[in-house]
Design a protein around this motif. Structure first.
Motif, short mmCIF file in Angstrom:
data_model
loop_
_atom_site.label_atom_id
_atom_site.label_comp_id
_atom_site.label_asym_id
_atom_site.label_seq_id
_atom_site.Cartn_x
_atom_site.Cartn_y
_atom_site.Cartn_z
N SER A 1 9.67 3.10 3.10
CA SER A 1 8.77 2.77 4.20
C SER A 1 7.55 3.69 4.23
O SER A 1 6.71 3.56 5.13
N GLY A 2 7.44 4.60 3.26
CA GLY A 2 6.29 5.49 3.18
C GLY A 2 5.57 5.32 1.86
O GLY A 2 5.83 4.41 1.09
N ARG A 3 4.64 6.25 1.60
CA ARG A 3 3.91 6.19 0.34
C ARG A 3 4.67 6.99 -0.71
O ARG A 3 5.67 7.65 -0.43
N LYS B 1 -2.62 -4.03 6.02
CA LYS B 1 -1.72 -4.96 5.34
C LYS B 1 -0.83 -4.20 4.35
O LYS B 1 -1.32 -3.48 3.49
N LEU B 2 0.47 -4.37 4.48
CA LEU B 2 1.45 -3.74 3.61
C LEU B 2 2.22 -4.82 2.87
O LEU B 2 2.46 -5.91 3.41
N THR B 3 2.65 -4.51 1.66
CA THR B 3 3.42 -5.46 0.87
C THR B 3 4.57 -4.75 0.17
O THR B 3 4.36 -3.70 -0.46
N VAL B 4 5.76 -5.33 0.26
CA VAL B 4 6.91 -4.83 -0.49
C VAL B 4 6.89 -5.56 -1.84
O VAL B 4 7.14 -6.76 -1.90
N ASP C 1 9.83 -4.05 -7.87
CA ASP C 1 10.44 -2.72 -7.86
C ASP C 1 10.54 -2.09 -6.47
O ASP C 1 10.96 -0.95 -6.32
N HIS C 2 10.16 -2.85 -5.43
CA HIS C 2 10.25 -2.41 -4.04
C HIS C 2 9.26 -1.30 -3.68
O HIS C 2 9.44 -0.62 -2.66
N ALA C 3 8.22 -1.12 -4.50
CA ALA C 3 7.14 -0.21 -4.09
C ALA C 3 6.50 -0.76 -2.83
O ALA C 3 6.39 -1.98 -2.66
N LEU C 4 6.07 0.12 -1.93
CA LEU C 4 5.37 -0.32 -0.73
C LEU C 4 3.87 -0.15 -0.97
O LEU C 4 3.35 0.96 -0.96
N LEU C 5 3.20 -1.27 -1.20
CA LEU C 5 1.77 -1.25 -1.48
C LEU C 5 1.02 -1.11 -0.17
O LEU C 5 1.27 -1.85 0.79
N GLN C 6 0.07 -0.17 -0.12
CA GLN C 6 -0.58 0.18 1.14
C GLN C 6 -1.90 0.88 0.88
O GLN C 6 -2.10 1.47 -0.18
N PRO C 7 -2.81 0.84 1.85
CA PRO C 7 -4.06 1.58 1.69
C PRO C 7 -3.83 3.07 1.85
O PRO C 7 -2.83 3.51 2.44
N MET C 8 -4.75 3.85 1.31
CA MET C 8 -4.75 5.31 1.46
C MET C 8 -6.14 5.74 1.93
O MET C 8 -7.08 4.94 1.94
N PHE C 9 -6.27 7.02 2.29
CA PHE C 9 -7.51 7.48 2.90
C PHE C 9 -8.13 8.68 2.18
O PHE C 9 -7.42 9.59 1.77
#
Length: 399
Positions: A150-152, A351-354, A358-366
């Protein structure tokens, strides 16, 4: 991929308690339907207790948000059992086994990477769903079919760091770190990611016991890198930044490090506004409606979001979605897994995507700047990096 709107996930309400059915009016939790048991194994105490508190606050807020304040899914109350691992993998394994023995089909938590890597295999052996929390190790991704996050992860951190210098090929990168598992792990990660893209990666490692850090700051400056990546933890952090500032390292190279929890902001001292920060999250970074809901819910109990509050919130969203897809039941764990694979949804950061592979949590970063010193230090977002720009390479699921 199924895109599930924010409305489906629910809206903010009263923060859930230890038993989620206590969160709202309880209308959906009645009827005598069997509850769904969810176990949280996290650092309530120990060196990462501050992170654990953020995770728990976020989880309670997210559970309330995703269940529209009822604490239930399809009339089935979600019951939360908390276990403190104190950051100790052995304690975490014992707690996980205890929870599984008591009928818990869903586990979440893992503040520390070492914990996540031990609990993940236990989940696979017992066929229970495991959603790791703020543990950043890349090895959690693709660990097994029952493990999610659930995290990066570290790769996303390093890709964010690389964004400060653009194309890595032909660039020189120096990693300044302590000569321990944490520092060596960062050196290895930078070599794997940026070295793999054509950068020359060197390191300057200081003994963890060192208090005079001027020689190491001097070595880092003498290396003349295009990017100085600093991975540092502990009580000497303030002394390190002072040494780098005194040696005018910032005048000759781009210095990048991760922005940690709010309590660490004063540690950077006068060097703060000269550092380029990569960041997973800080309070107010995203500006999304989901973030506003999380902030309001956490605030009702006197709390304030911090770097890992979204990790707990996201974990709760994943838990609720998996149970919703199975009509309020957690009995068919393989069905819970299928419900999460490929799911895209509106999260705190956007927007997040599983990723199904491989179950990576794709997400924006800053990209972040920190201005002011001491208690007045405040972060601001310089740039939001889209999920695809920092996405880790797909890793085949091991088992």
């Amino acid at each position: 991929m199924t895109v599930v709107s924010c409305a489906k996930a629910g809206t903010a309400g009263t923060t859930a308690g230890t038993t989620a059915g206590d969160a709202g009016g309880g209308g959906g939790a009645g009827g005598g339907k069997a509850p769904v048991k969810v176990g949280l194994v996290y650092s309530k105490t120990g060196p990462l207790a501050a992170y654990g508190k953020q995770y728990l606050d976020g989880f309670k807020a997210g559970l309330d948000y995703a269940t529209k304040g009822t604490g239930a899914v399809d009339g089935h109350k979600i019951e939360i059992a908390e276990q403190d691992d104190a950051g100790d993998p052995a304690k975490a394994v014992s707690a996980a086994k205890d929870l599984i023995g008591k009928g818990h089909k869903i586990l979440a938590g893992s503040t520390a990477s070492g914990v996540a890597l031990q609990v993940g295999p236990i989940a696979a052996q017992n066929k229970v769903l495991f959603i790791s929390g703020s543990a950043a190790t890349d090895k959690v991704t693709g660990l097994n079919k029952y493990t999610f996050r659930s995290g990066r992860q570290s790769y996303q951190d390093i890709r964010t760091a690389a964004s400060f210098i653009g194309e890595a090929k032909g660039k020189k990168v120096t990693v300044l770190a302590q000569d321990n598992a944490f520092g060596q792990g960062n050196v290895a990660a930078v070599k794997a990611v940026l070295g793999g893209q054509g950068a020359t990666v060197e390191s300057v490692l200081a003994p963890p016991s060192a208090t005079d850090l001027t020689p190491f700051a001097t070595q880092a400056k003498s290396a003349k890198p295009d990017l100085l990546y600093v991975a540092w933890a502990g009580e000497t952090a303030s002394a390190l930044w002072t040494s780098l500032n005194q040696q005018d390292v910032f005048g000759s190279t781009k210095v990048v490090t991760g922005l940690d929890l709010a309590a660490s902001y004063p540690l950077f001292g006068p060097a703060a506004d000269k550092i380029s920060f990569l960041n997973h999250y800080f309070d107010g970074a995203a500006g999304t409606e989901v973030e506003k809901a999380m902030t309001a819910a956490v605030g009702k109990t006197g709390g304030k979001p911090d770097i890992f509050t979204p990790d707990g919130f996201t974990a709760a969203q994943l838990v609720v979605h998996a149970i919703e897809a199975n009509k309020g039941s957690a009995d068919d764990v393989d069905a819970l897994v299928r419900a999460l694979e490929g799911w895209s949804f509106d999260g705190v950061k956007g927007k997040l995507t599983v990723r199904a592979e491989d179950h990576a949590l794709l997400q924006p970063m800053f990209q972040v700047k920190l201005t002011g010193t001491g208690a007045d230090a405040r972060p601001t977002v310089e740039k939001i990096l889209p999920a695809d720009q920092v996405a880790p390479p797909a890793t085949p699921i091991a088992g």
